[in-house]
Design a protein around this motif. Structure first.
Motif, short mmCIF file in Angstrom:
data_model
loop_
_atom_site.label_atom_id
_atom_site.label_comp_id
_atom_site.label_asym_id
_atom_site.label_seq_id
_atom_site.Cartn_x
_atom_site.Cartn_y
_atom_site.Cartn_z
N TYR A 48 -11.65 33.04 -32.83
CA TYR A 48 -12.71 33.49 -31.91
C TYR A 48 -13.82 34.19 -32.70
O TYR A 48 -15.01 34.02 -32.41
CB TYR A 48 -12.11 34.43 -30.87
N TYR A 51 -15.89 31.53 -34.20
CA TYR A 51 -16.79 30.94 -33.20
C TYR A 51 -18.07 31.75 -33.08
O TYR A 51 -19.19 31.22 -33.15
CB TYR A 51 -16.08 30.84 -31.85
N HIS A 257 -9.14 30.13 -27.67
CA HIS A 257 -9.49 31.53 -27.49
C HIS A 257 -9.85 31.84 -26.03
O HIS A 257 -10.97 32.20 -25.68
CB HIS A 257 -10.59 31.97 -28.46
#
Length: 268
Positions: A48, A51, A257
Motif C-alpha cells: 500500500y 501504491y 490493500h
C-alpha cells in the motif's frame, strides 16, 4: 526505485503503529488463505505504501516510462470487445496499482472512465482526478446524483471502457454473495450495467511486478446468465464476479490493500 523504497518504508511504519487498520488487514489476509496472516499483513502495508509512492511520483511526462514497463495478460479479450463495438467494463479489486490500466487503455485506442468515491476533502478529490487524467482516465464521482450511470452508459455506447473497483460495497445495500467463504455484499452496478448495455464484464487486476513495472491481467468476460428475471441475472452474475475476484486476489494476496471492514462480522 527511491520512491518505491520510501513508500515501502512508510508502509512498514504504518504497520508498526498498529490500530484497527492493521487488525483488519490481518483478518483479510486470513480470509485470503495466507499461512501467516500477520506477516502477510505487513507485506500488504508495504504494498500500500508503494501504491501511494507511485501515485505521488507520477507526472504526465513519466506516463510513457510507466507504460513501457507494463506486461498485459489477456489483451486479446480487450481487442475482441473493441472490435465488436459494444464497449466494455473492467471490474477490479484493490490490488497493486490499478491506475496503470489507464495508459494501457489509451494505448489500445480506448477512452476510459472510472468511478471514484466522493470524499469530503475536495482538494484530495481534485488531485486524484488530475493524476488519473494524466493517465488517460476520466473520473466521475459516486455521489447521490443520477448522472453517474448516464455517463457510464454513454461511454459504453461510444465503444469506450468503464473501470469499477468492486470488492467493497460502500452502500452496504448491494447483492449478497459468498466471498472468501463468508456472506457479504458486493455492488450490483457492474453486472447491472453489463446487462443493460449488453457489454462484456471483465475481471481485471493490476499487480506490482518484482522491481519496477506492473502486470495487468484481463480475464475472460463473466458469463452472466441470459435467462431469468433481471434481479436473478444480477444476483447470479455478481456471485460469479465474486468468485473471479477471489481468484485474482489469491494470485497476490499481500497486494490486496483493503483495510476497511468488508464483511458483517468485521463490524461486530
Amino acid at each position: 526505485p527511491v520512491a518505491r523504497r520510501l513508500g515501502e518504508m512508510a508502509g512498514d511504519l504504518w504497520f508498526r503503529s498498529g490500530g484497527r487498520r492493521r487488525a483488519m488487514a490481518v483478518r483479510h489476509m486470513s480470509r485470503a488463505g495466507a499461512p501467516d496472516p500477520a506477516a502477510a499483513a505487513r507485506l500488504l502495508f508495504r504494498a500500500y505504501g508503494r501504491y501511494w509512492a507511485e501515485v505521488l511520483w507520477l507526472r504526465p511526462e513519466r506516463v510513457a516510462e510507466v507504460t513501457a514497463r507494463v506486461e498485459v495478460e489477456g489483451i486479446e479479450h480487450v481487442r475482441k470487445a473493441k472490435a465488436e463495438g459494444r464497449g466494455m467494463i473492467y471490474a477490479l479489486p484493490h490490488v497493486g496499482n490499478w491506475e496503470v490500466a489507464g495508459p494501457i487503455a489509451r494505448r489500445e485506442g480506448l477512452e476510459l472512465v472510472a468511478v471514484a468515491e466522493a470524499l469530503r476533502n475536495q482538494r484530495l478529490v481534485q488531485w486524484f482526478a488530475g493524476v488519473r487524467s494524466a493517465l488517460g482516465i476520466e473520473v466521475v464521482l459516486a455521489d447521490r446524483r443520477g448522472g453517474v450511470m448516464r455517463r457510464l452508459r454513454r461511454m459504453l455506447e461510444s465503444n469506450g471502457a468503464v473501470a469499477l473497483v468492486t470488492d467493497r460495497d460502500l452502500s452496504r445495500k448491494g447483492i449478497e454473495v459468498e466471498f472468501f467463504g463468508e456472506r457479504t455484499t458486493l455492488p450490483a452496478g457492474p453486472v447491472s450495467l453489463a446487462i443493460g448495455a449488453d457489454a462484456p464484464l471483465f475481471p481485471v487486476a493490476s499487480y506490482f511486478a518484482e522491481g519496477p513495472g506492473h502486470r495487468v491481467v484481463v480475464r475472460p468476460p463473466i458469463p452472466i446468465p441470459a435467462s431469468g428475471t433481471r434481479e436473478e441475472r444480477v444476483a447470479a452474475g455478481t456471485q460469479l464476479l465474486a468468485a473471479a475476484l477471489e481468484e485474482l486476489i489469491r494470485q497476490a494476496p499481500t497486494q490486496w490493500h483493503l483495510l476497511q471492514p468488508n464483511w458483517p462480522s468485521d463490524r461486530t
